[in-house]
Write a protein that holds these residues in place. Structure first.
Motif, PDB file in Angstrom:
ATOM      1  N   HIS A 137      16.781  76.882  31.495  1.00 10.01           N
ATOM      2  CA  HIS A 137      17.782  77.612  31.118  1.00 10.01           C
ATOM      3  C   HIS A 137      19.090  76.904  31.362  1.00 10.01           C
ATOM      4  N   PRO A 173      22.509  77.375  31.018  1.00 14.22           N
ATOM      5  CA  PRO A 173      23.696  77.647  31.692  1.00 14.22           C
ATOM      6  C   PRO A 173      23.447  77.787  33.277  1.00 14.22           C
ATOM      7  N   TYR A 229      17.585  66.315  24.519  1.00 16.69           N
ATOM      8  CA  TYR A 229      17.248  67.893  24.977  1.00 16.69           C
ATOM      9  C   TYR A 229      17.670  68.773  24.189  1.00 16.69           C
ATOM     10  N   LEU A 230      18.529  68.681  23.211  1.00 12.33           N
ATOM     11  CA  LEU A 230      19.125  69.557  22.494  1.00 12.33           C
ATOM     12  C   LEU A 230      18.610  69.232  21.043  1.00 12.33           C
ATOM     13  N   GLY A 231      17.999  68.176  21.075  1.00 13.63           N
ATOM     14  CA  GLY A 231      17.492  67.702  19.586  1.00 13.63           C
ATOM     15  C   GLY A 231      18.388  67.555  18.415  1.00 13.63           C
ATOM     16  N   GLU A 257      21.262  66.434  15.722  1.00 11.09           N
ATOM     17  CA  GLU A 257      20.802  65.534  14.665  1.00 11.09           C
ATOM     18  C   GLU A 257      21.581  64.439  14.587  1.00 11.09           C
ATOM     19  N   ASN A 313      13.057  74.237  20.594  1.00 13.68           N
ATOM     20  CA  ASN A 313      14.402  73.529  20.383  1.00 13.68           C
ATOM     21  C   ASN A 313      15.087  74.195  19.364  1.00 13.68           C
ATOM     22  N   ASN A 321      18.078  74.680  18.373  1.00 13.13           N
ATOM     23  CA  ASN A 321      18.833  73.909  17.362  1.00 13.13           C
ATOM     24  C   ASN A 321      18.221  73.729  16.061  1.00 13.13           C
ATOM     25  N   LEU A 322      17.116  72.999  16.378  1.00 18.36           N
ATOM     26  CA  LEU A 322      16.342  72.306  15.001  1.00 18.36           C
ATOM     27  C   LEU A 322      15.755  73.671  14.458  1.00 18.36           C
ATOM     28  N   GLN A 344      18.084  75.365  12.455  1.00 18.03           N
ATOM     29  CA  GLN A 344      18.372  74.666  11.310  1.00 18.03           C
ATOM     30  C   GLN A 344      17.271  74.716  10.119  1.00 18.03           C
ATOM     31  N   TYR A 349      20.835  79.457  24.459  1.00 12.98           N
ATOM     32  CA  TYR A 349      20.083  78.448  23.849  1.00 12.98           C
ATOM     33  C   TYR A 349      20.440  77.103  23.586  1.00 12.98           C
ATOM     34  N   LEU A 350      21.779  76.975  23.351  1.00 15.36           N
ATOM     35  CA  LEU A 350      22.155  75.836  22.853  1.00 15.36           C
ATOM     36  C   LEU A 350      22.991  74.797  23.814  1.00 15.36           C
TER      37      LEU A 350
END
Lengths: 410, 257, 236, 316, 317
Positions: free
Chosen positions: B215, B217, B253-255, B257, C196, C198-199, C202, C234-235
């Motif tokens: 998590h 945050p 980590y956030l994958g 783009e 993940n 974000n992915l 998307q 989550y992001l």
């Protein structure tokens, strides 16, 4: 649901407890008698006299125990037809000892305390006798051991006697006979089942005899009664080129050993111990049993009237020659019946208290002389059997190997 | 130990499992008294690293130092004895024991009566048993489980089980506490409370904390420094702010783009 | 659009722990729906309940209008739901080829199976190269591809994907997500569990967010991608 | 009553041994170790007593001194303990079924040794072991205190920190390890306690059976003792006690049922012949309907609640 | 030891080993799929011997409930062996239904199946004894046609004798193992079976019904166990009556652990190793022959707990 799970086990244990108590209170005739004695012949009425038979009806010793059960049942029927104990029939009470010590003690205890027998024939194994006989001895109940051949059995106590001759007496004859057949024998190999008390006792005698006869003992091979594959051990022994092989074991293992020795090409003489003295061996080694010398305490071919009757009765039922174990069990019952008769003639049995009866009976047993299927026997003061005749037989198999017989050499 | 001396030094630690490199040449040092975050995607090797530190899996190569002591050859209970306690990501409570017993077990290092004494029931044994129970209750109080002390551990709700894991680790009175995803399965409120609790514990017991957490945050708010693992490799190490903006971290980590 | 799968009031317990508390969700035919949430929130449990690896304590699951709540796991597959489980769980002691063949265990059309095998090797050329290799010797990414390919071998109408990016290099994750989109275009309905976020957002049409066994948020994926609450949670 | 004890003295004492042997398997199981070595230590204890009482310890008079039996039990316990430590340290690294099989191997090797050694008397074994009591019932003087004492000690052990540690290792050895507990030490401890108990029971049993041979303590017994524990219940010491007693008594109770007066002869004969079949069926059905065993901690708690109005307070 | 004796003992070892192996294969098969040991396997071995005996025309002896009973017709040994093995396989399924499945479905401690399978074995052995007595039953002479009792593989001066029946057992075992290896390794069913053995949950996700394969496994295990019993029985008689298979049960345990629990080639290698070790026990130590298997096993467990061919398992933390 929850409550049921608490109550069920409690109920079950209560139930068990009630049963146990109920049984002790039950004075009704107990025990499982095989045939209702009153119907079985000419014997007159009177409460049948209970004699206990405690042998292995289950477990892996049952093969021997079953033969004893058959012998004892034949005896019960025969003697009741002959008039029982001066008109009072006998009743055999069977309790299974299974194959262990605990079972033997339990069977003896049940026979003594619940079935109130006058005496016991049993147990099957010497190890079981060492455990259970002291119980009977302390309760002063006479015991006739039908098949306990180890050293020290009659010495357990004054109430313990046996009809099975100790191996030390039986075994040497076979070696002597072998030497008679083939005087050129020089080297001997010995095999024995090390987990069997009977075979262990017997092999000591065999080994001693072999050496006393001036033979060279080339190897002593140990196996277990549960073994069936002897190729490796047979090979090892045969590699030492023995002229004679002596086997102490039981029917299945001994039979397989004979069979495999022959199949692997052993040509010399084979002596089998008393454990191989049963027609059960024939079915194991078949044609290859032929020629095996066996030391025996019993011969079906003994011509005495009692043996003829026993042999006929056995053959009618089982379509084969009676084995030694059946004959010895028969003899055990016979000794009880005849001793009871003799005692009854002296003092009416009904006048004796159960304790007196057992004590007097024990004295009478040791005092008597008996014409049995085993031949003429009596006991020494310790309870050791004095048997007049021993036999050495040679197995003769029929051509197809399906059946055979013991041909007696003396 | 003085605050400048690292309490734990991880030097070139590598751990392989039949072909797979779970931890690859990782080095960092944890300072005494800090809350140190270990983050990275699932499967990055964080838990394996914890297992290596606590002696459950020996490292394939590299050095581990706890103060002056090398941990390399030590077995888990020996490491625990040095003052290192941990929790497990997938909860390894003693499920059939009560909550209180779970904590009492962890007082093992502080119990000195032997088998015979406790069976005979000497006064010392009784006193110690009472003290153990009191201490355990005190710790349960701290994590808010005192009222559930008599319950069987496996019957607790998931969040409570997590708290019990924490209580059990605290009962060892460690100097270094390793928390493997302590907030997993908790709702945001619970997570907030937990974050406060960890702070509180650190201050009250003078602990150093290493914490694996997903998590973000929570990690950012709680940790003094953060190490980021990806594919068994350390890809970033530093203050939360710095790590947060590290492009490698964002990618891994956030994958992104 | 038609509802391919509908879950009503589904609850699952592990011992005393409530893993799922009366969740409702549905998937329309042809959609990619994603399920996101923290570890332990109940995402995998939802998939396991659908493929009948766990027994729900309450609620019902409808597939193509039929109640499949009491079906056995192996029957669920045959009815057209394939599950590529968390941690991939390829059969490590079997070859790649055998893994794929077993994926088609419920089918008996030899030619169709053969054609599908070739199709998988086309989609995942690396599996083709390694078809005789033991699955245990594959890299993580290859194993993930194998797990997906194996699930496809049953020709599913609905594909359940559990954390396909788990422990994989970003490059490979992208590759796998490309395949997922491609499958979607071919008409496979997909329920995707993904950490993940974000992915996942998307890629998906719609999204459900799980927290501690409860659904807290649902909506259009594109909208939630910009939702502040989601970003916060989550992001990062 | 006298009649009852004559009839059932042996059986009652046997059930006590059953309970104690069940406990000797239960002790290592408390710490999660499935050891089937008990029959080995049992046999060893028996041989020690048999050899000491027939060859070493002098006695005169009809009954064998009671103190000597206690001495033999002490020696048997001590020897078992030493052997258990030596054996336990390497063997207890194994888990689950592998540990069970290693301990079975130990039992088999001991059996074959007993068959081959001179001093153990081979298959015939050692016989005419002197009796400290006039009848089997007398052994209650040893069996009852030994069982009660063992149960009290086990009760206290379960309440103590050590008992808690055993249970923690059983639940999760690795987690216990990270709590600073040395699992090896406690595993060997629980194994050794079980071995001492089995050795001591073996020592008295040699007297109790009048004889001792290589058939005592075999693989079969390993499984039977395990059945005592699992069918009685493996999570509280009451389980093995109940299991050991019930399963020891059951074949004999079936024999007795066959002997009840009112039962028709054919049924009696049938029951006697079938008693081991029924015994086997009961074991299978018992496993089916009581997978947790007859006695569980939950059951005990409910019983406690039934007798006590208030739930037990936390002892703080 | 001269070379002839060595060769002779080597062949003896192989032949003993092949009996252990064929017994152990079925034993280990159940372990491979359920991870538990079936103590009733020895009893199934016994059943196979009895079934085949009766089907090939043997009569019951005089002591059981079924005294003197015999089939009104008889099959040739090969057919009887096949039918007997099938019946054994069905018996194994019955054992599974009675002593394994209920516990599995209840999620009971896997150890409990040790006890329940022991109970099942106790029932089988005692029912057999009740029905057919404790006698030694011997297959009729002509079951293998006119083959000689033994064959000399050496020269006339330096004979290396092997019992024909052992060669047959070796051959049949080899064929059965071959069929089994093919069946498991190369057929669709076999691969599915392996999948269930490796991971039953995943298998069910592939549409494989694990319960069906557990049933199948018990059948195959019982089939092989029964066939082993019949073959050994044809060699040495049903030697200890209903207890025939029990002795194998214990030693078989040693064999399968030695080879690696659940590992089929391992069971064969384990059987051969123990067979050879027993064959080469020095003459003066014949009394310790039975301990050899367990001594090897004991040492190996300490050195390599996963067995000769077993894989080590990485413990998941």
């Amino acid at each position: 649901m929850l409550r049921r799970r608490v109550i069920l086990p409690i109920l079950a244990s209560l139930f068990t407890f009630v049963l146990v108590v109920a049984c002790t209170q039950a004075n009704a005739p107990t025990g499982t008698s095989t045939s209702s004695a009153g119907d079985s012949g000419g014997a007159a009425g009177g409460n049948p006299i209970p004699i206990g038979i405690a042998v292995a009806q289950t477990s892996n010793v049952a093969l021997l125990g079953q033969e004893q059960v058959v012998g004892a049942k034949i005896a019960e029927e025969y003697f009741n037809q002959e008039g029982g104990v001066n008109g009072t029939p006998i009743r055999l009470v069977f309790q299974d000892t299974a194959g262990d010590e605990q079972g033997a003690i339990n069977a003896f205890t049940t026979l003594i305390t619940q079935d109130k027998v006058v005496g016991i024939v049993g147990p099957t194994l010497s190890q079981q006798a060492f455990a259970a006989d002291p119980i009977a001895d302390r309760a002063k109940v006479p015991v006739l051991a039908p098949s306990n051949t180890a050293k020290g059995i009659p010495q357990i106590g004054e109430y313990i006697a046996r009809v099975s001759a100790p191996v030390a007496v039986v075994a040497p004859n076979a070696v002597k006979t072998a030497l008679k057949i083939d005087p050129n024998i020089k080297k001997a190999a010995v095999f024995f089942a090390q987990n069997d008390a009977f075979s262990k006792s017997e092999t000591e005698t065999f080994q001693k005899t072999v050496q006393e006869q001036g033979l060279e003992l080339v190897t002593v091979q140990k196996f277990q009664t549960t073994d069936t594959d002897f190729q490796a051990q047979a090979t090892n022994a045969m590699n030492l080129k023995p002229d004679l092989i002596v086997i102490s074991g039981l029917a299945a293992d001994g039979g397989n050993l004979v069979k495999q020795l022959r199949e692997l090409g052993f040509k010399g003489l084979i002596i089998g111990g008393n454990g191989l003295n049963t027609s059960n061996v024939f079915s194991v080694c078949k044609q290859l049993c032929d020629g095996v010398l066996i030391a025996q305490a019993y011969s079906p071919e003994l011509t005495s009237p009692i043996n003829q009757k026993f042999r006929e009765a056995y053959k009618a039922q089982n379509k084969k020659e009676p084995p030694q174990f059946s004959a010895q069990a028969f003899t055990g019952v016979q000794v009880f019946v005849e001793a009871l008769k003799a005692l009854d003639t002296k003092t009416k049995l009904s006048t004796l208290s159960p304790e007196q009866l057992r004590t007097e009976l024990n004295t009478q047993i040791l005092a008597g002389k008996y014409e049995t299927p085993l031949g003429s026997i009596s006991f020494d003061p310790e309870g050791e059997v004095n048997q007049s005749q021993f036999y050495v037989a040679q197995i003769k198999m029929e051509q197809d190997g399906s059946n055979g017989s013991f041909k007696f050499l003396n | 130990m003085s605050p400048d001396v690292p309490i734990l030094e991880v030097q070139n630690i590598t751990r392989r499992f039949s072909g797979l490199v779970a931890v690859n040449n990782v080095s960092f040092a944890v300072r005494t008294g800090e809350i140190f975050g270990l983050i990275g995607p699932n499967g990055a090797g964080k838990t394996t690293l914890f297992n290596v530190i606590t002696g459950l899996t020996p490292p394939s190569s590299g050095q581990l130092r706890y103060g002056q002591t090398s941990l390399n050859q030590l077995r888990p209970h020996q490491i625990a004895r040095l003052g290192v306690a941990r929790t497990f990501q997938n909860l390894r409570l003693f499920g059939n024991l009560s909550v209180l017993e779970n904590v009492a077990i962890a007082r093992h290092l502080h119990i000195h009566t032997g088998l015979v004494q406790s069976i005979v029931g000497t006064r010392a044994a009784k006193t110690e048993e009472r003290q153990t129970a009191l201490k355990a209750l005190e710790i349960l109080e701290l994590v808010g489980l005192a009222s559930k002390a008599e319950q069987t551990a496996r019957n607790l709700a998931y969040g409570d089980q997590r708290r019990l894991e924490l209580a059990r680790a605290l009962a060892l009175q460690p100097q270094l506490l390793l928390l493997d995803e302590p907030a997993a399965g908790m709702n945001p409120n619970e997570k907030g409370a937990l974050s406060q609790l960890i702070h509180q514990i650190r201050d009250r017991f003078d602990l150093t904390v290493i914490l694996i957490e997903h998590h973000v945050p929570l990690v950012m708010g709680l940790c003094d420094r953060i190490a980021v693992l990806d594919f068994g490799q350390l890809i970033a190490l530093g203050k939360p702010e710095a790590v947060r903006h590290d492009p490698a971290v964002i990618a891994a980590y956030l994958g992104g783009e | 659009m038609q509802k391919l799968l509908e879950i009503q009031n589904l609850s699952v317990n592990y011992g005393a722990i409530q893993a799922l508390q009366a969740i409702d969700l549905f998937i329309n035919e042809g959609e990619i729906v994603t399920l996101i949430g923290a570890n332990g929130a109940g995402k995998s449990t939802t998939l396991k309940a659908i493929s009948r690896l766990v027994n729900p304590v309450g609620g019902r699951i409808f597939y193509q209008g039929q109640d499949v709540t009491r079906m056995a796991a192996h029957q669920v597959v045959r009815s057209g739901i394939a599950h590529s489980p968390e941690g991939r769980r390829v059969l490590t002691r079997q070859t790649v080829l055998t893994n794929l063949e077993l994926g088609a265990y419920g089918r008996s059309d030899r030619l169709g199976i053969k054609a599908d095998l070739e199709k998988q090797f086309l989609t995942f050329p690396r599996l083709g190269e390694r078809r005789q290799q033991l699955a245990g010797t594959l890299s993580g990414g290859e194993q993930q591809m194998l797990a997906i390919a194996r699930a496809l071998m049953s020709r599913p109408k609905l594909l359940l994907l559990d954390e396909p990016s788990l422990g994989l290099a970003p490059q490979i994750v992208l590759e796998i997500f490309a395949v997922i989109r491609q499958l979607h275009q071919q008409g496979v309905t997909i329920l995707l569990v993904e950490q993940n976020a974000n992915l996942a957002l998307q890629t998906a049409n719609r999204v459900y967010i799980l927290e501690a066994g409860q659904l807290t948020l649902t909506g259009n994926a594109a909208e939630l991608l910009t939702d502040e609450r989601v970003r916060q949670a989550y992001l990062g | 009553m006298g009649n009852f004890l004559d009839s059932y003295g042996f059986l009652i004492v046997s059930t006590f041994w059953g309970a104690l042997l069940g406990l000797s398997v239960y002790l290592p199981l408390m710490a999660g170790q499935l050891s089937l070595a008990s029959p080995g230590f049992y046999a060893l204890g028996g041989y020690i007593a048999a050899i000491l009482s027939t060859q070493v310890l002098p006695h005169s008079g009809e009954t064998y001194p009671f103190g000597f039996v206690l001495l033999e039990m002490g020696v048997a316990g001590l020897v078992s303990a030493v052997l258990a430590v030596i054996l336990g340290i390497p063997v207890l690294r194994l888990r689950g079924i592998y540990l069970a099989i290693a301990t079975i191997a130990f039992v088999e090797i001991l059996r074959v040794l007993a068959l081959n050694l001179e001093i153990t008397g081979g298959a015939i074994g050692i016989f005419s072991i002197p009796q400290p009591f006039r009848s089997p019932v007398g052994y209650l003087w040893i069996a009852l205190p030994l069982l009660v004492l063992t149960m009290v000690l086990l009760y206290r052990l379960e309440q103590s920190h050590t008992g808690r540690v055993f249970r923690a290792i059983r639940e999760d050895e690795l987690a216990a390890d990270t709590m600073g507990i040395d699992p090896t030490y406690y595993k060997v401890l629980s194994f050794t306690l079980g071995a001492i108990l089995a050795g001591m029971v073996g020592a008295v049993s040699a007297h109790f059976f009048n004889t001792w041979n290589a058939k005592q303590g075999t693989f079969d017994n390993s499984i039977i003792y395990l059945a005592f524990v699992l069918s009685g219940g493996s999570r509280t010491f009451v389980g093995p006690v109940v299991g050991g007693m019930v399963l020891t008594a059951l074949p004999e109770v079936l024999r007795t049922i066959a002997n009840i007066g009112g039962i028709p002869l054919w049924l009696g004969g049938f029951l006697q012949a079938m008693r081991l079949i029924i015994f086997g069926l009961l074991i299978v059905l018992g496993s089916m309907f009581y997978p947790q065993g007859i006695v569980t901690p939950e059951l005990l708690n409910r019983l406690k609640l039934a007798f006590r109005k208030q739930p037990k307070r936390i002892s703080t | 030891m001269d070379i002839t004796l060595f060769l002779q003992q080597f062949l003896n070892g192989l032949s003993i080993g092949s009996v252990y192996a064929i017994f152990a294969v079925g034993y280990t098969l159940v372990f491979s799929i359920l991870g538990i040991i079936n103590f009733a396997h020895g009893a199934v071995f016994t059943l196979g011997a009895y079934f085949t005996y009766f089907l090939s025309g043997g009569a019951v002896g005089t002591n059981g409930l079924l005294a003197n009973l015999a089939l009104p017709f008889q099959f040739s040994f090969a057919i009887a062996l096949l039918l007997g093995s099938i019946l054994s396989g069905l018996s194994a399924i019955a054992i599974e239904r009675l002593a394994f499945r209920p516990l599995r479905l209840k999620g009971a401690d896997p150890l409990l199946t040790l006890v329940s399978s022991l109970g099942a074995a106790l029932v089988i052995v005692n029912v057999l004894q009740y029905l057919v007595g404790a006698e030694i039953y011997t297959f009729s002479e002509g079951i293998y046609g006119d083959l000689p009792a033994s064959i000399n593989l050496g020269t006339a001066e330096r004979p290396i004798m092997i019992r024909t029946v052992q060669i047959i057992i070796f051959g049949v075992s080899a064929v059965m193992v071959g069929i089994l290896t093919y069946g498991i390794g190369f057929t669709r069913m076999g691969k599915a079976l392996q999948a269930v053995a490796e991971d039953a949950t995943t298998a069910s996700l592939l549409g494989i019904d694990p319960e069906r394969f557990i049933t199948l496994t018990f059948f195959v295990s019982g089939f092989l166990g029964g066939m082993a019993g019949a073959l050994v029985g044809s060699s040495v008689s049903i030697a200890s009556g209903p207890y025939f298979g029990i002795a194998y049960g214990l030693k078989g345990l040693g064999v399968i652990v030695l080879g690696g629990l659940g590992n089929i080639p391992g069971a064969i290698v384990g059987g051969m190793v123990i067979g050879l070790a027993e064959a080469f026990v020095p003459t003066d130590f014949s009394g310790y022959k039975d301990a050899i298997a367990f001594a090897i096993l004991f040492v190996m467990l300490l050195v390599r707990p996963q067995g000769l061919l077993g894989r080590s398992r990485i413990q998941k933390v």
